[in-house]
Design a protein around this motif. Structure first.
Motif, mmCIF file in Angstrom:
data_model
loop_
_atom_site.group_PDB
_atom_site.id
_atom_site.type_symbol
_atom_site.label_atom_id
_atom_site.label_comp_id
_atom_site.label_asym_id
_atom_site.label_seq_id
_atom_site.Cartn_x
_atom_site.Cartn_y
_atom_site.Cartn_z
ATOM 1 N N ARG A 724 4.815 11.085 -1.677
ATOM 2 C CA ARG A 724 3.190 11.186 -1.748
ATOM 3 C C ARG A 724 2.555 11.593 -0.666
ATOM 4 N N ASN A 725 2.975 11.618 0.587
ATOM 5 C CA ASN A 725 2.366 12.224 1.670
ATOM 6 C C ASN A 725 2.661 13.833 1.501
ATOM 7 N N ARG A 746 -4.019 5.805 0.670
ATOM 8 C CA ARG A 746 -3.451 4.803 -0.186
ATOM 9 C C ARG A 746 -2.111 4.732 0.351
ATOM 10 N N VAL A 747 -1.288 5.704 1.243
ATOM 11 C CA VAL A 747 -0.005 5.640 1.433
ATOM 12 C C VAL A 747 -0.213 4.716 2.864
ATOM 13 N N ALA A 748 -1.247 4.998 3.756
ATOM 14 C CA ALA A 748 -1.513 4.476 4.966
ATOM 15 C C ALA A 748 -1.357 2.961 4.691
ATOM 16 N N ALA A 749 -2.393 2.625 3.595
ATOM 17 C CA ALA A 749 -2.542 1.260 3.591
ATOM 18 C C ALA A 749 -1.192 0.576 2.996
ATOM 19 N N VAL A 750 -0.338 1.249 2.153
ATOM 20 C CA VAL A 750 0.931 0.359 1.829
ATOM 21 C C VAL A 750 1.904 0.371 3.093
ATOM 22 N N ARG A 751 1.911 1.438 3.965
ATOM 23 C CA ARG A 751 2.623 1.119 4.965
ATOM 24 C C ARG A 751 2.385 0.089 6.010
#
Length: 759
Positions: A724-725, A746-751
């Motif tokens: 996704r990144n 969104r990716v940062a939040a999941v991580r």
């Protein structure tokens, strides 16, 4: 050579009918005489051979080919012609219609051939050897693949004089740097292994190994570890053939065991003596006793080992024993060399050629007279199941894991019905079911099988019994396959403590467990701990097994991996290069373990910015992989992937894109669109498109990769998030800044959520 190729204006190659270490065999048409022939094309010399060597080789080839062509006997393949065409040496031979003995055994599911057929083959091959030995010619490479049984029943020996050419050219694998050629070690005489001079009695020993195999279904020392095979040839008396097959005539068993005597002077001294013994035995009256007392086979016999539990320190061989390379001294034969069915400990997690060097005695559990009111199982049923169990192990050794799994499931069910669910034989089959499941991409199911076996063995044998520990260690291995590295670490640590208590810190099984624990530590991100433990295991293995032992090199490979993970790439490169060189000397340049180490050398060169060197290494590796394993083998494609990556690093993006597209297409056909390797190649296609400024096309590929990973791995898997990144970066390049920023968030939040959960 192309199919339309005309050799010397006379022999038209039609279609390939065989391939081996020396080259290819083609069905061809002799245009002059209008007959079909077989043409063997030897591999061309590589650029590393100097012209003077090539001249010597050609002269040697002509001399050996003349020797082969001069042989005129019904039992020897006829050589019609030989020569050189466009730098390729070739032999023209009679075209044989039939199957070699290896193919006959394969077609017979590795069951022994009928007694009458074994005797007939022995008779015919002995006559051929008697003739060739009178001409002062020693074959040196007798094995099932070099003995043909034609459709009319005639038996012929192939490849006289050609084996020595392979030794000269360097096509055969090498066991040591001292010049010992290894082909396949199952049929080599002790003096041949030790590098001593060989004579006709060496051929007789090899023929004894062949007869043992066609009479029992397996060679006298049958297992996947080359070193244990060598020690078996040197130190271990083969099991009597009639312990595997009661209907074999006693005279034939005596002849074959005499052929397998360790010292040449203890064998029949020539093929003429062997022929007389076969004739005498075949024509002698058979004594039939009034009552045949047939003891019930020990059901645990296939699991029992007789070798010492701990290997002696490396030292000198027993007085009078045949000479082996120095690094083999002091090794024990292990249960495989005694003819028992192997009971595996888990392979090192980094994969590689590992050997079981010691045996672990297990309790013999007699066949019960009847459990739960059941009648005692028939001895014949137990023996038949043991044979099927062995067949499953043979399939696994050939890498045919799915078929092996079917056999073991069937045997496990039958053993459970006859012997009960907790009988050691039933559990041995269940263990093998788990092993095949883990090797066919079903680690979850494998975990269930291993847990069941471990619990039962703990009840029957005890918590610290080697068999119980083996099952628990396999549980740890598949937990690692499932990504459950914390649980795997706990399981390995528990098994390691038990192994150290029972066996000591330097026992090979203890060291194998420590190796796997080091491997798992790296997966937990504990890189310094992983490196330290791997280095300790490598030092211990070098002390116990020797610096060139495959297990030592596997751990040094892991040390190099840990160094790379720590960013210490110069040290990693040096270690990988040492491992690759040692494996080439010990196992041969085309052995999969040698090629794997060379691949990692390429990775290290790329990481150090030495992409031009990496590119050349990968070109060479692709050629070697293609020759040894085929163009579509996963490891060949992995090498091609590395080649494409380094083309990109050198700025040659059009070439890199073409290479990655080709590899991606092959992987998709062979492995499936969602296979991790296919997705890695698809991402490389997207990278190439991006560097060429084709961002819209790149976005399509990145999205395909991310969507597939989400389907297969889940939305919050690290690989999915990385995809996704990539997608967000591509959107940024296309001017879709707001959409890219939202995806990054969104990716940062999941991580962050994963980090908070400790995942």
């Amino acid at each position: 050579m192309a199919e339309s190729r005309l050799i010397q204006g006379r022999y038209r190659l039609l279609d390939p009918i065989g391939r081996g270490g020396m080259g290819e065999v083609w069905r061809a048409r002799d245009e002059s005489l209008g007959r079909q022939v077989a043409v063997k094309c030897l591999k061309p010399l590589g650029p590393h051979h100097d012209p003077s060597f090539a001249r010597v080789l050609r002269e040697r080839f002509r001399r050996e080919a003349r020797v082969a062509a001069a042989l005129q006997h019904r039992g020897v393949t006829v050589v019609h012609d030989f020569g050189e065409s466009d730098g390729v040496l070739y032999l023209v031979m009679e075209l044989l219609e039939g199957h070699n003995l290896g193919q006959l055994l394969e077609a017979n599911r590795h069951q022994p051939l009928p007694v009458a057929e074994v005797v007939d083959i022995a008779d015919q091959v002995t006559a051929a050897l008697e003739y060739t030995h009178r001409q002062n010619i020693v074959h040196r490479d007798l094995k099932p693949a070099n003995i043909m049984r034609l459709t009319d029943g005639t038996v012929k020996i192939c490849d006289f004089g050609i084996a020595r050419l392979g030794h000269d050219i360097g096509f055969t694998s090498r066991l040591t740097g001292t010049g010992v050629a290894m082909g396949t070690p199952h049929y080599m005489s002790p003096e041949q292994i030790g590098g001593s001079e060989v004579d006709r009695r060496s051929d007789l020993y090899s023929f004894g190994c062949v007869l043992y195999e066609i009479a029992t279904g397996a060679p006298p020392f049958d297992h996947g570890d080359a070193w244990a095979i060598l020690v078996g040839h040197r130190d271990t008396v083969p099991e009597p053939l009639r312990s595997h097959r009661a209907d074999l005539p006693e005279y034939l068993e005596r002849i074959i065991l005499d052929l397998l005597a360790k010292r040449p002077e203890q064998r029949p001294q020539d093929a003429g003596e062997l022929a007389r013994r076969i004739t005498a035995g075949r024509t002698a009256p058979v004594y039939v006793p009034t009552v045949v007392a047939r003891p019930l086979p020990d059901p645990a016999g296939e699991r029992r080992a007789t070798a010492p539990r701990f290997p002696p320190r490396p030292g000198q061989p027993p007085s009078g024993s045949p000479r082996l390379p120095s690094w083999t001294q002091g090794m024990t034969t292990g249960h495989k060399a005694t003819g028992a069915v192997p009971r595996r400990t888990p392979p090192d997690a980094s994969a590689g050629l590992t050997g079981e060097w010691t045996a672990r005695p297990s309790a013999a559990v007699p066949v019960p007279p009847g459990r739960g009111g059941r009648p005692a199982p028939a001895a014949e049923s137990i023996t038949a199941l043991a044979g099927r169990h062995n067949a499953g192990l043979s399939l696994a050794r050939l890498g045919r894991w799915a078929e092996a799994g079917e056999v073991h499931r069937s045997v496990a069910a039958e053993r459970e019905r006859l012997l009960g669910p907790d009988h050691p034989d039933t559990l041995a089959s269940r263990y093998e079911v788990g092993f095949t499941l883990s090797r066919t991409g079903h680690p979850g199911e494998a975990l269930g099988e291993y847990a069941r076996v471990a619990q039962a063995r703990e009840r029957v044998l005890g918590i610290d019994h080697p068999d119980t520990l083996a099952a628990r260690q396999e549980m740890a291995y598949v937990l690692g396959q499932l990504g459950r590295h914390i649980e795997a670490h706990q399981a390995y640590a528990s098994v390691l403590a038990a192994r150290e208590r029972a066996m000591g810190p330097d026992h090979p099984d203890t060291l194998r467990c420590r190796h796997n624990l080091a491997f798992n530590l790296s997966r937990l991100g504990r890189l310094e701990d992983s490196y330290r433990m791997a280095a300790e295991v490598a030092a211990a293995r070098a002390r116990v097994l020797g610096p060139a032992h495959p297990d030592t090199l596997v751990t040094r490979y892991e040390v190099a991996y840990a160094l790379g993970q720590l960013g210490r790439w110069p040290e990693a490169l040096h270690t990988y290069q040492e491992v690759a060189a040692a494996r080439a000397r010990a196992l041969g340049p085309d052995h999969p373990d040698t090629l794997a180490a060379r691949y990692e050398v390429g990775i290290s060169l790329g990481r150090l910015g030495r992409s031009a060197q990496a590119l050349e290494l990968y070109r060479s590796l692709v050629a070697d992989r293609t020759r040894a394993q085929g163009a579509t083998h996963p490891e060949t494609l992995r090498a091609r992937h590395g080649l494409g990556v380094n083309l990109g690093r050198l700025g040659r993006w059009e070439e890199a894109l073409a290479e990655s597209r080709d590899v991606c297409a092959i992987r998709e056909r062979a492995l499936g669109a969602d296979h991790p390797d296919t997705l890695v190649s698809r991402r490389e296609v997207a990278v190439g498109l991006g560097w060429l400024g084709r961002w819209a096309d790149a976005l399509t590929e990145y999205r395909r990769v991310a969507a597939a990973r989400e389907r297969v791995l889940g939305a919050d898997h690290p690989d999915t998030l990385a995809g996704r990144n990539d997608e967000a970066h591509c959107l940024e390049q296309l001017g879709h800044g707001q959409e890219a920023a939202e995806l990054y968030r969104r990716v940062a939040a999941v991580r962050q959520r994963r980090a908070a959960q400790g995942r």
